[in-house]
Design a protein around this motif. Sequence first.
Motif, short mmCIF file in Angstrom:
data_model
loop_
_atom_site.label_atom_id
_atom_site.label_comp_id
_atom_site.label_asym_id
_atom_site.label_seq_id
_atom_site.Cartn_x
_atom_site.Cartn_y
_atom_site.Cartn_z
N ALA A 530 0.83 -1.21 0.00
CA ALA A 530 0.00 0.00 0.00
C ALA A 530 0.86 1.26 0.00
CB ALA A 530 -0.92 -0.01 1.21
N ALA A 531 1.97 1.23 0.73
CA ALA A 531 2.84 2.41 0.80
C ALA A 531 3.34 2.80 -0.57
CB ALA A 531 4.01 2.12 1.74
N ARG A 532 3.80 1.82 -1.34
CA ARG A 532 4.33 2.12 -2.68
C ARG A 532 3.24 2.68 -3.59
NH1 ARG A 532 9.06 3.15 -4.81
NH2 ARG A 532 9.98 1.50 -3.51
N VAL A 533 2.04 2.12 -3.53
CA VAL A 533 0.96 2.59 -4.41
C VAL A 533 0.48 3.97 -3.97
CG1 VAL A 533 -1.40 2.12 -5.19
CG2 VAL A 533 0.26 0.25 -5.01
N ASP A 534 0.40 4.23 -2.66
CA ASP A 534 0.00 5.56 -2.20
C ASP A 534 1.02 6.62 -2.61
OD1 ASP A 534 -2.45 4.98 -1.09
OD2 ASP A 534 -1.64 4.56 0.90
N ALA A 557 0.53 11.14 0.40
CA ALA A 557 1.91 11.10 0.88
C ALA A 557 1.96 10.77 2.37
CB ALA A 557 2.61 12.43 0.60
N ARG A 558 1.03 11.34 3.15
CA ARG A 558 0.99 11.01 4.59
C ARG A 558 0.69 9.53 4.81
NH1 ARG A 558 -0.89 16.36 5.13
NH2 ARG A 558 -3.01 15.75 4.55
N ARG A 559 -0.28 9.01 4.03
CA ARG A 559 -0.59 7.59 4.15
C ARG A 559 0.60 6.73 3.77
NH1 ARG A 559 -6.25 6.48 1.18
NH2 ARG A 559 -4.95 4.77 0.42
N ALA A 560 1.30 7.13 2.72
CA ALA A 560 2.48 6.37 2.29
C ALA A 560 3.56 6.39 3.35
CB ALA A 560 3.02 6.94 0.98
N ALA A 561 3.78 7.55 3.97
CA ALA A 561 4.80 7.66 5.02
C ALA A 561 4.46 6.78 6.21
CB ALA A 561 4.96 9.11 5.45
N ASP A 562 3.19 6.78 6.63
CA ASP A 562 2.77 5.96 7.78
C ASP A 562 2.92 4.48 7.47
OD1 ASP A 562 2.17 8.27 9.13
OD2 ASP A 562 0.02 8.20 8.69
N ALA A 563 2.42 4.05 6.29
CA ALA A 563 2.51 2.63 5.93
C ALA A 563 3.95 2.19 5.77
CB ALA A 563 1.73 2.38 4.64
#
Length: 981
Positions: A530-534, A557-563
């Motif tokens: 999920a991080a890569r796709v976000d 970007a925030r979702r990607a950073a958290d994941a």
Amino acid sequence: MTELYERISTGIDGSHRIRGELIGREAEMGQVATALAAARSGRGGAVFVTGEPGIGKTRLAAEAVAAAAGAGMVTAQGRAGTMGPVVPYRPLVEALLLLSRAGLLPDPDELGRYGPVLTHLLTGTRGTAAGAASPLMVAETVLRLVAVVGRQRGCLLVLDDLHEADAGTLAIVEYLLDNIGPQPALLLLVAGREPCAATELAARARQRGAAAVLDLRPLSRTDVHLLVATELGTAPAEAGPELVHRAVTFGAGIPFLVKELVHDLTGRAPGDERMPSVPAAVADSVRRRAERIGPLGVEFLNMAALFGTRFPLPVLQHATGCDHGELSAILRAGLASCLIVPDASSTQWYAFRHQLAAEALLGDLGPGERAGYARRAARALADLHPGLPGIWCAQAAELHGHTGDTQEAIRLYCEAAGRAMTEGTVERAVALLTRAHRLVDAATAPELHATVLEQLLDAVACSARFDQVPALVAGLEALGGDHEVPAGRRAGLHARLAHIATLRGQPAEALRHLDVARWLLGSRPAPAHAARVDLAAAHVELSRFAPDRLSTAAGFARRAADAAGHADLPAVACEALLMLGQLTWERDEPTAMAHLTRACALAHAHRLPVLRVSAEVYLARIAARHDGLPDRVEQARQEALRMGAAPLAHETGFVLALDQVRRCEFEAARDRIRAGAADAERLGLGRALSLLRLAEAVRCAHQGRRAEMQEALEELAPLIDDAPGVRSMAYGLARAFCSLLEERHDAAEQEFAQALAYDAENPATGEFGKHGVILLLGVLAGRMGRRHHADVAEAGVSGSRWNRQFVGLAHAVLLGREGRSGEATAAARAALEAAELYPMARHLCLRLVAQSAYADGWGAPADWLREAEEYFHGAGLQAVAGACRALLRGMGAPVRQRRTGTDQVPPGLRRFGITVREFEVARLLAERIGNKDIAGLLHISPRTVEKHVASLLQKTGHPNRSAFASAARDLVTGAGATVPV
């Protein structure tokens, strides 16, 4: 070279071809010509021509023979050889037989007691006197012979391949060298460079002044270009640059190789990018020279060829089992054959003289033989370098590829590429992973294939090697169907391709890959996938046209950073933080700094140099916004270039170009922009190219060059629909500023309003005036007040040094209107201090605020206007200079008269006697602007405008203003921005 180019361009047949002239040997041929002239005048001499195989020794000798024959001299030539039994004095006998066939030999009786020796040489008979002749007698016979045949016209005797000559021949040559001086003859002696009796003879002759030695060197790139054109039968300009590049790269400046390569490469289909095959004649030459070294030497060179053009001596010695003496003998023989040379970087390495030598040796090996050599070399490498540190990992991968162990080769290539990325050598990583990708088979090793694709796509995104993308897309498609690669990993691959598409300025392609990635991800994806796709979704969102694109991108970007944090993916987390820093620095600089600082720390901790430099670039840009000093930004950009991080370097180049424009360093900005744009176009960096095209338009606008600005905007137009945010910047940074310098304030207001409208539809990530000049113009016009100033001042970007001049002067205007003249003056002083770095903007600000300062009694408006008028007049911006003069008149201040400049009036109008001021009116009249508006723009009264219009009509003979406007539009509007508008 100049003379040679002249011969090409002035050929009698007009074909622009080189007809027989030597290329790159003009100096050597000049020495030969001097020696020939001396021989014709009775002063004999000798010239040795030496050099490696294929360098053109025989070709130079042939040219010398042609030059001598053209001068009427007698010529004779012979060549030593090793085919068949040894023939004593072979080159001398060949030369004598040639003279005999031409009927140029004297009667033997004319040579006296040397006649029988001549007969013996020609016929091989064994008469007592002749057969017993010593080498000294033979030498004297030859000397007397050339004296006789050359007594009328001079003689040239050429002896070729003396490195293969018998000892008797060399003894005779030595005698001739010592005695040729008084004779009307020139000896041209050709020998290879390898150590032998002939080269020793040449060295001794040079030391004692008995002969000159011409050691031929490789051709320069220019000479190779000419040689390619000659072989193609075309003019140099018509020789394809790719063909020339390959001939230079693989030909090593050796004429023989260049010619063979041209013949091989011209037979290929267009676009064939494969490594040049080794021409048969070249392979033959390499094979013969290698065999002379002996069986152990052949084994050594075959194994060395597995390493490429450079090879490590200790590894090869260990693999072949040869001792130090045997290794020294092989190296001496290899050097003598001109197959290998010492490597300049280390005494532990040697290199092949040219790449084709290695390729030829490998081509002679069968698959089994090659695999056997490679296995031995790989074992030796592992023994000597446990763990395969440094370069040895890639070397081992290459060797395992030769053995047929592709799985191990791919694993090692990937490991070596990972090391290259951590060392910041992105191009090397791409090269290594490309080799791995060529070896991998999606059908038999799908997981390994996916690993290679992941690493290669990441490296391609960093380096902008987009030429790799079609093969990578095909590789990704091969992972579909029933292959055992999890959907989440395939989603990550499509996400990477989406990011690459945004860099290329292909938003539709990016969205297509993102949609596939989301479909593959499913409803409950693992955090790592999920991080890569976000992260890709954030990049794609920035490439879309939508009012909320920045906030939506920040959310992804925030979702990607958290994941990424949960999945322990530091690279993805770092990229997401970098994006968050960019998206928040306009409104919340402290938060942006926190994101970027955290990204920098992550990159340091996990050895991610490209991401570290990205963070340093953004942090340096924030610092430069405040102090106006771009040195740190340039340093970080240079580091990105060194690493091969092209997208980052080019987008940073745009920022630096804008800074140069604002500083009025227009020539430096032009050079940076044009070089960057050419490179971005070559690499396919669509996003960077659109920014650099914009920078060119801004550069022209800030010089008041409207026509050039329009041309730059036309070049930007095809890219602008794929570059959200650029449209608003084109209006705010380019069009509106140009209008301000033309004193077209209404047009500037409309253009700034259009910029704001575009920004509302598609928010820009770059500053276009919203937090600076637009506020100042709004305050001056009375549309904006304290509330607007406070709103702008809260934004972090308003604190940039560029914007501080506008925001500070807007504050001063508001203070002046509130009757706080002392505070207004102080605020203006601070704003103008910030503006010191930006001459054009500073003086434009002085012109803009002077009237308000005068009306409200603060600052030094008259002094400001004089300073601004002087600057703009010197810059050729006469419209704004004229406005400064008009404002000074309105204040009752003395005004410097500048009524010269009739050269600004086009000749077609000047012939009618039209004055500068009338031409100012004519330009506006051609735009069908009314008298009242013309008066406002030129700061004169409507009545004065009427007088100028009447004068224009009377002088040009037009019945009315409409007819004048139609007839004169092209002439008066084409005069450029140096004429007031």
